[in-house]
Every structure is written in C-alpha cells, then in structure tokens.
Design an enzyme around this catalytic site. Structure first.
Site, mmCIF file in Angstrom:
data_model
loop_
_atom_site.group_PDB
_atom_site.id
_atom_site.type_symbol
_atom_site.label_atom_id
_atom_site.label_comp_id
_atom_site.label_asym_id
_atom_site.label_seq_id
_atom_site.Cartn_x
_atom_site.Cartn_y
_atom_site.Cartn_z
ATOM 1 N N LYS A 1 17.450 -26.832 48.221
ATOM 2 C CA LYS A 1 16.101 -27.336 47.938
ATOM 3 C C LYS A 1 16.173 -28.521 46.983
ATOM 4 O O LYS A 1 15.532 -29.554 47.193
ATOM 5 C CB LYS A 1 15.235 -26.242 47.293
ATOM 6 C CG LYS A 1 14.663 -25.252 48.282
ATOM 7 C CD LYS A 1 14.056 -24.052 47.561
ATOM 8 C CE LYS A 1 13.764 -22.933 48.550
ATOM 9 N NZ LYS A 1 13.561 -21.630 47.915
ATOM 10 N N GLN B 1 11.572 -18.519 42.922
ATOM 11 C CA GLN B 1 12.399 -17.944 43.986
ATOM 12 C C GLN B 1 12.310 -16.416 43.968
ATOM 13 O O GLN B 1 12.441 -15.779 42.926
ATOM 14 C CB GLN B 1 13.858 -18.408 43.782
ATOM 15 C CG GLN B 1 14.819 -17.977 44.863
ATOM 16 C CD GLN B 1 14.588 -18.660 46.204
ATOM 17 O OE1 GLN B 1 14.077 -19.774 46.273
ATOM 18 N NE2 GLN B 1 14.969 -17.994 47.276
ATOM 19 N N ASP C 1 4.477 -22.475 47.919
ATOM 20 C CA ASP C 1 4.894 -21.363 48.781
ATOM 21 C C ASP C 1 3.704 -20.764 49.538
ATOM 22 O O ASP C 1 3.904 -20.025 50.499
ATOM 23 C CB ASP C 1 5.491 -20.243 47.915
ATOM 24 C CG ASP C 1 7.006 -20.218 47.923
ATOM 25 O OD1 ASP C 1 7.598 -20.597 48.950
ATOM 26 O OD2 ASP C 1 7.591 -19.813 46.904
#
Ligand code: GUN
Length: 297
Positions: free
Chosen positions: A54, A98, A121
């Site tokens: 990422k 995460q 997200d």
C-alpha cells in the site's frame, strides 16, 4: 468453450494510472497532495506485506504516504488518540487501520472513531448506512474493485441474477448492496444455505468471498455466467511448496463460465487500486472539488 479471463492486474494498473493523472492535476491546479495514513498494530505477517505494498503504490501515484506502526501491546486508548490526531490532520485525507487488530482491542470502536469522510475502507457505520440506503458513501475497496470489473465486462447488469457467496462486513454485505444498486436480483449464500449449488446455478453473476479453497465447483456455474473470485487461499502444492488458489475451482469453472477472474491476478490487485481511488475521492470531497471521474460508484 473457455471463459474470457478478466485481467485484474492490467485493470488495476489502468486505475492507478488514472489516479496518478488526477493526482497530478490536483497538485498542479489546486496545490493539494492527497495523503493516506495506514496504521498497523503488531506484526501480523500478511498485514505487513499488504501495508508495504500500500505504501509503495501510494507514493507511485504521487500521493503522500503516512505509516504508523505501533507495537502489539499498544492500548486501545493510545490507538484512539492516534486516530483522533489523524482525523484532525489536514494533510491526511484517508485513514486505514489495518485489520485484524490485536485481541484486546474493540475493532468496531476503533473503526467508528475514524472521521467517516476519511474512512477510505468504507467500514465506518455511517458509510455502511449510506451504502445500505443507496446514498453516496465511501465504498469498501474489494467490493468496489469487483463492481468495476463487472461494469467493465458486462455493462448494464439490470435484472440479472447475482449470487454473493459469503456474508462478511468487508466483502459479502457491501457487494450485495452494490449489486442491488445495479438493479440485479441479489441472493447472499453462506455456510448455512441449503443446497448452495442450486442457488449458484441460477446466477448470471457469481461473487465468491468465503475463504475456502476451490469450494465453488465447476458444475455449479451456469453456462456463460460471470464469475468473480475474491478468495486468496494458500494451499500446499507439489514438492513441499505452497500456491495461491481462489474460492472457485478455476480450471473446471473456466470451461463453463463466460468470464472469470483468476487467482492471483484478479480481484487482489484491484483492492489497493480502489484504496488509492477512494483516497483521491476523499481529497476531492474534503476540498469541495468534483469527484474523480470513473473512480467512484
Ligand atoms: N485486512 C485485510 N483486508 C483489509 C482491508 O481491506 N482493510 C483493512 N483495514 N484491513 C484489512
């Protein structure tokens, strides 16, 4: 007949290219550099790999990458105060914490502490609610990537039978909402579904997201159906090695399907591309600018 293989790797590279172009324009015309903050707590090996790629791809498209690595034993209060700091930072347009978080943390509380406008997200309850009611939301990256591939391949999906296998908050449920938004007739199958093979046989569109290697058999697939395989399962291969397989028995399904995504090289690369697209969208919205074209739902 052998199915068309939907090349997620190439499609993701194309999306990243479009994001990079629009990031360059945002910088040149408005002096804005989109910034993505990724928070990793602990040292889960798979998460480490994701976070590294990422960070690399964020920089490659011209965005600013902020990485925060915290030790496993970090308290929830300390993580919440980092989230508050990132919420308040105008250089940060997107925040990703995460998952999975260590067991002593309440993931829902942490996710819902993120400013919904920076929730790239799409996991915050506000974004879940907006998507569920057909309003403009931040859409979770993996289902967004699946939808982009389906739109590219099928165009209009109105009236098609779609089956989503798996009911997770990250993929299955948001995917079902997105397909409803395309006016599909949507079923969600899961571990308690009776005669899952029959349910899948009705589907023009199959999205498999269960995390069980090759669970979807070739003879479950309706001839000509479009099959999107979200699963990434590591299995033992010959010679003591391992390899990645999806949730669909690819070799059998490709003989029946009209189109199918491979594993690896299908949905996987699309997830990070959509994360970058969401970060660009968040930066545009935060500055009252029009949304990037072709990169949102
Ligand atoms: N862990 C595995 N996939 C994801 C994802 O898409 N977002 C976050 N935050 N954590 C993950």
């Amino acid at each position: 007949m052998s199915a068309t293989i939907i090349d997620g790797k190439a499609f993701a590279a194309d999306i990243r290219g479009r994001v990079a172009e629009q990031v360059a324009a945002l910088k040149a015309d408005h002096g804005i550099t989109p910034g993505l903050a990724v928070v990793l707590v602990g040292s889960d090996a798979a998460s480490e790999v994701y976070v590294r790629s990422k960070g690399r791809m964020t920089v490659e498209v011209g965005m600013e990458s902020f990485e925060h690595r915290l030790p496993e034993e970090t308290s929830e209060a300390d993580l919440l105060s980092l989230v508050a700091q990132l919420n308040a930072d105008p250089a940060v347009h997107g925040i990703l914490v995460q998952l999975p978080l260590p067991g002593h943390m309440n993931s829902d509380a942490v996710i819902n502490a993120i400013d919904p406008a920076k929730d790239v997200d799409g996991f915050h309850i506000s974004n879940v609610g907006l998507l569920g009611t057909g309003q403009k939301a931040m859409v979770p990256c993996t289902p967004l990537g699946c939808l982009m591939m389906l739109r590219e391949h099928l165009g209009d999906m109105s009236g098609k039978e779609a089956v989503v296998i798996g009911r997770s908050n990250i993929v299955g449920k948001p995917m079902a909402h997105l397909l409803l938004g395309e006016s599909c007739t949507v079923s969600i199958a899961h571990s308690r579904t009776k005669d899952i093979a029959d349910v899948v046989r009705r589907a023009d569109i199959v999205v498999a997201a269960v995390g069980r290697p090759k669970m979807v058999r070739g003879d479950w697939i309706k001839p000509g159906a479009t099959v999107i395989d979200v699963g990434i399962n590591r299995v033992e291969a010959e010679g003591g090695k391992t390899r990645l397989v999806g949730d669909v028995d690819f070799d059998a399904a490709r003989e029946v399907a009209g189109a199918i995504t491979p594993v690896p090289g299908g949905v996987g690369p699309m997830t990070i591309a959509c994360l970058l697209a969401n970060t660009l969208t968040a930066a545009c919205r935060a500055n009252g600018l029009p949304e990037p074209e072709g990169l949102t739902v």
